[in-house]
Every structure is written in structure tokens, then in C-alpha cells.
Design a protein around this motif. Structure first.
Motif, short mmCIF file in Angstrom:
data_model
loop_
_atom_site.label_atom_id
_atom_site.label_comp_id
_atom_site.label_asym_id
_atom_site.label_seq_id
_atom_site.Cartn_x
_atom_site.Cartn_y
_atom_site.Cartn_z
N PHE A 197 51.21 19.29 106.49
CA PHE A 197 51.40 18.03 105.79
C PHE A 197 52.56 17.24 106.38
CE2 PHE A 197 49.57 21.20 103.01
CZ PHE A 197 48.49 20.53 102.45
N ASP A 198 52.55 15.95 106.10
CA ASP A 198 53.67 15.09 106.50
C ASP A 198 54.76 15.07 105.44
OD1 ASP A 198 52.41 13.98 108.97
OD2 ASP A 198 50.95 13.23 107.50
N LEU A 199 54.38 15.46 104.22
CA LEU A 199 55.35 15.52 103.12
C LEU A 199 54.98 16.64 102.17
CD1 LEU A 199 57.67 14.42 101.30
CD2 LEU A 199 55.99 12.85 100.28
N VAL A 200 55.94 17.52 101.91
CA VAL A 200 55.84 18.52 100.85
C VAL A 200 56.80 18.08 99.75
CG1 VAL A 200 56.28 20.91 100.18
CG2 VAL A 200 55.23 20.41 102.40
N ILE A 201 56.27 17.90 98.55
CA ILE A 201 57.06 17.39 97.43
C ILE A 201 56.86 18.29 96.22
CG2 ILE A 201 55.24 15.81 96.64
CD1 ILE A 201 57.46 13.76 96.04
N SER A 202 57.91 18.52 95.45
CA SER A 202 57.76 19.42 94.31
C SER A 202 58.87 19.23 93.28
CB SER A 202 57.78 20.88 94.78
OG SER A 202 57.59 21.77 93.70
N ASN A 203 58.50 19.40 92.02
CA ASN A 203 59.44 19.53 90.92
C ASN A 203 59.22 20.93 90.34
OD1 ASN A 203 61.09 19.32 88.68
ND2 ASN A 203 59.64 18.11 87.50
N PRO A 204 59.80 21.95 90.98
CA PRO A 204 59.54 23.33 90.58
C PRO A 204 60.43 23.77 89.41
CG PRO A 204 61.06 23.34 92.40
CD PRO A 204 60.75 21.89 92.11
N PRO A 205 60.19 24.95 88.84
CA PRO A 205 61.11 25.48 87.84
C PRO A 205 62.50 25.64 88.47
CG PRO A 205 59.07 26.73 87.87
CD PRO A 205 59.05 25.85 89.08
N ASP A 215 62.61 29.72 92.96
CA ASP A 215 61.42 28.98 93.40
C ASP A 215 61.78 27.92 94.42
OD1 ASP A 215 59.38 30.32 91.89
OD2 ASP A 215 60.14 29.34 90.10
N LEU A 216 62.91 27.27 94.25
CA LEU A 216 63.38 26.31 95.24
C LEU A 216 63.54 26.98 96.60
CD1 LEU A 216 65.99 24.54 92.97
CD2 LEU A 216 64.13 23.33 94.13
N GLU A 217 64.13 28.17 96.60
CA GLU A 217 64.34 28.90 97.85
C GLU A 217 63.02 29.31 98.48
OE1 GLU A 217 67.10 32.53 99.63
OE2 GLU A 217 66.89 32.28 97.46
N THR A 218 62.07 29.75 97.66
CA THR A 218 60.76 30.14 98.18
C THR A 218 60.08 28.96 98.88
OG1 THR A 218 60.41 31.86 96.52
CG2 THR A 218 58.44 30.91 97.52
N ILE A 219 60.08 27.81 98.24
CA ILE A 219 59.45 26.62 98.82
C ILE A 219 60.15 26.22 100.12
CG2 ILE A 219 59.00 24.16 98.48
CD1 ILE A 219 58.72 24.80 95.46
N ILE A 220 61.47 26.24 100.12
CA ILE A 220 62.23 25.85 101.32
C ILE A 220 61.92 26.78 102.48
CG2 ILE A 220 64.56 25.72 102.29
CD1 ILE A 220 65.46 24.75 99.45
N GLN A 221 61.82 28.07 102.22
CA GLN A 221 61.56 29.03 103.29
C GLN A 221 60.13 28.94 103.82
OE1 GLN A 221 62.66 32.78 101.47
NE2 GLN A 221 64.82 32.55 102.01
N ASN A 255 55.31 18.20 112.64
CA ASN A 255 56.56 17.85 113.31
C ASN A 255 57.05 16.50 112.78
OD1 ASN A 255 58.67 18.10 115.18
ND2 ASN A 255 57.57 16.86 116.67
N GLY A 256 58.28 16.47 112.32
CA GLY A 256 58.85 15.25 111.74
C GLY A 256 58.54 15.07 110.27
N GLY A 257 57.87 16.07 109.66
CA GLY A 257 57.53 16.00 108.25
C GLY A 257 58.74 16.21 107.36
N TRP A 258 58.55 15.90 106.06
CA TRP A 258 59.67 15.93 105.11
C TRP A 258 59.40 16.89 103.96
CZ3 TRP A 258 64.11 12.95 105.74
CH2 TRP A 258 64.05 11.98 106.78
N LEU A 259 60.48 17.49 103.48
CA LEU A 259 60.47 18.28 102.25
C LEU A 259 61.34 17.56 101.24
CD1 LEU A 259 59.89 20.87 100.60
CD2 LEU A 259 61.90 21.91 101.71
N LEU A 260 60.81 17.36 100.03
CA LEU A 260 61.52 16.62 98.97
C LEU A 260 61.41 17.39 97.67
CD1 LEU A 260 62.92 14.12 97.74
CD2 LEU A 260 60.69 12.98 97.74
N LEU A 261 62.54 17.78 97.10
CA LEU A 261 62.57 18.66 95.93
C LEU A 261 63.45 18.11 94.82
CD1 LEU A 261 63.12 22.06 97.79
CD2 LEU A 261 60.96 21.21 96.86
#
Length: 281
Positions: free
Chosen positions: A179-187, A218-224, A232-238
């Protein structure tokens, strides 16, 4: 005794012990019972409720006095100007989470970006992004059956064809999709946080609120796991707790993300952190 809109609005003070917005709560409940807008309430304050309408209002009012969230009582909540169905199976969408949508729309993403919303709940984030960017292809996943059904119900009600709702425990069922963007509002709430026993949160699923490791698990799991699923060049937003910003930034930097920064919510508190992934190969 005939009850009017005006007389019932005066009962808002009784909700002060369970709500920060007692007047708004009464207005929303009355609007729901009468199937009228809040403007109607102000325009026709002397309108008398029918017996059935009054009985329904009283039942909802008593439940609100016991602390049940207004969104559960009416079955809906507005998010990013979208009216979404809600249920006790998911979190109630909150205004602070609109920061994720706002931030995502500001990112330099491809015109036909591929986006995934992890732990979608009602589908709020995914559906808001899909509405704003019809050319984006949005995948929304949740591990809970009831959440998947609810999110897809909201998708159908909004008539969105560029959203795919799936069941998955984070990335587990996504194979090699990128994906170009992974976005999440996790626990992200610590299990010992006293706020879990207060207000509307008491009626929401703890699985969608609480995470191990002082709320960071859960934040750490998603980040890893995110780099494997980012172009390449994609974003993670939490989204995260306001006291977790530094820890989340450090986790992102340790995982190899660049351009890591934190954004503030409506109250000026650290609420969302993002980073960009660049393939080293």
C-alpha cells in the motif's frame, strides 16, 4: 401533562453528572425521537410530543442517565460529515480521529493510491478517505466479525465502491499486498488506566481500547509489520495516546521510517504520528 420540546430541553441539567455535553445530548435524543433536525427543535420549542414519542424519549433518557453513550442510543454517529451506524461491537468514532483523515489527505500520495485502514471498526477512517478521494482504492480490515459486518453496512449505505472490507488480524490475511498508506487507530490504552471505568468508555469493547505493554503493544506490532506492506515512499500514520508520542516516534525510527513527526489534535495534544518508508534495496 403535555411535554413539549422546550420542557424536555430544560431537563438537560439532570445529565450533567454523566455527560460533558448534557444540552447537546438532549437535543440529539429529541431529534432522534422526532426524526427532526436540531434546527427544528429551536424553531418549534412549543411542539408537543405524542404519547409514543414521549415514552420513547423517556426510555432513552433513563438509559443515558445510566451512562449509555448517545451514539448507542440513537444507533449512529457523525464522523467527517458522514452519518455512520454504530454498535456496542466497535468504538464510537471520535472527533479527534478526524486528525488522521485530515493528515492523510495532505500527504503526497499517488492519484490512485492504495490505502489500508487497520482495525477499521465502523469503517470511519476508510470511508471518509474513500469519500474524499474516489480514485483511491481503500482496504479496511478488522479482526472482529461484527465490526466487519458493520463497516460494510456503512459502506453500502454511503454507496462507496472503492472500499473493500475484509476480516484480518492486522496484516495477517493480506498476503503480499502493498500500500501507499497504512493508517490505523489501534487500541492504545493501558489496562490500568482509570478512564476505562468512566463515561461512555465503560460501554465500549475493551478489545478495541486496551493494549498490553503500557498501551504500546499493538502500535509496536503495526510499526514492525508495516514495512513489508508499504510501497517505496509509502506512509504509516497512527493515532495514539497523548503521552505516547515520543515512544511511537522512537519505535518508528528504530524500524527504519524517515520523516517521522507528530501532529496535535483539536485540544493541542499529541495524537497522531507518521513516518515514510523508503526501501533500502
Amino acid at each position: 401533562m403535555v411535554e413539549t420540546i422546550a420542557s424536555l430541553l430544560r431537563r438537560s441539567a439532570a445529565l450533567a453528572s454523566v455527560s460533558d455535553t448534557p444540552r447537546l445530548d438532549i437535543e440529539v435524543l429529541l431529534g432522534h425521537v422526532l426524526q427532526k433536525s436540531r434546527t427544528y427543535l429551536f424553531t418549534w420549542p412549543e411542539h408537543a410530543l405524542s404519547e409514543d414519542e414521549y415514552r420513547l424519549f423517556e426510555a432513552l433518557f433513563e438509559r443515558r442517565l445510566r451512562g449509555e453513550p448517545v451514539a448507542h442510543l440513537t444507533g449512529s454517529r457523525e464522523f467527517w460529515s458522514l452519518s455512520l451506524s454504530v454498535s456496542p461491537a466497535t468504538l464510537i468514532p471520535r472527533p479527534d480521529t478526524e486528525l488522521l483523515v485530515e493528515t492523510a489527505l495532505q500527504l503526497p500520495l499517488p492519484e490512485s493510491a492504495k490505502v489500508i485502514d487497520l482495525g477499521t471498526g465502523t469503517g470511519a477512517i476508510a470511508l471518509a478517505l474513500a469519500c474524499e478521494q474516489p480514485a483511491w482504492q481503500v482496504v479496511a480490515v478488522d479482526a472482529v466479525d461484527a465490526a466487519v459486518i458493520l463497516a460494510d453496512t456503512n459502506r453500502r449505505q454511503l454507496g462507496l465502491l472503492n472500499v473493500d472490507i475484509r476480516q484480518s488480524d492486522w496484516f495477517a490475511a493480506l498476503g503480499d499486498l502493498r500500500f501507499d498508506l497504512v493508517i490505523s487507530n489501534p487500541p492504545y490504552i493501558d489496562s490500568s488506566d482509570p478512564h476505562l471505568q468512566q463515561g461512555d468508555v465503560r460501554f465500549e469493547p475493551k478489545s478495541a481500547l486496551v493494549a498490553e505493554g503500557r498501551g504500546l503493544a499493538d502500535l509496536e506490532t503495526i510499526i514492525q509489520q508495516a514495512p513489508v506492506h508499504l510501497n517505496n515512499g509509502g506512509w504509516l500514520l497512527l493515532e495514539h495516546g497523548w503521552q505516547q508520542a515520543q515512544a511511537v516516534r522512537e519505535l518508528m525510527q528504530a524500524a527504519g521510517f524517515d520523516r517521522v513527526e507528530t501532529r496535535q489534535d483539536l485540544g493541542g495534544r499529541d495524537r497522531a504520528t507518521l513516518g515514510q518508508w523508503t526501501d533500502s534495496a
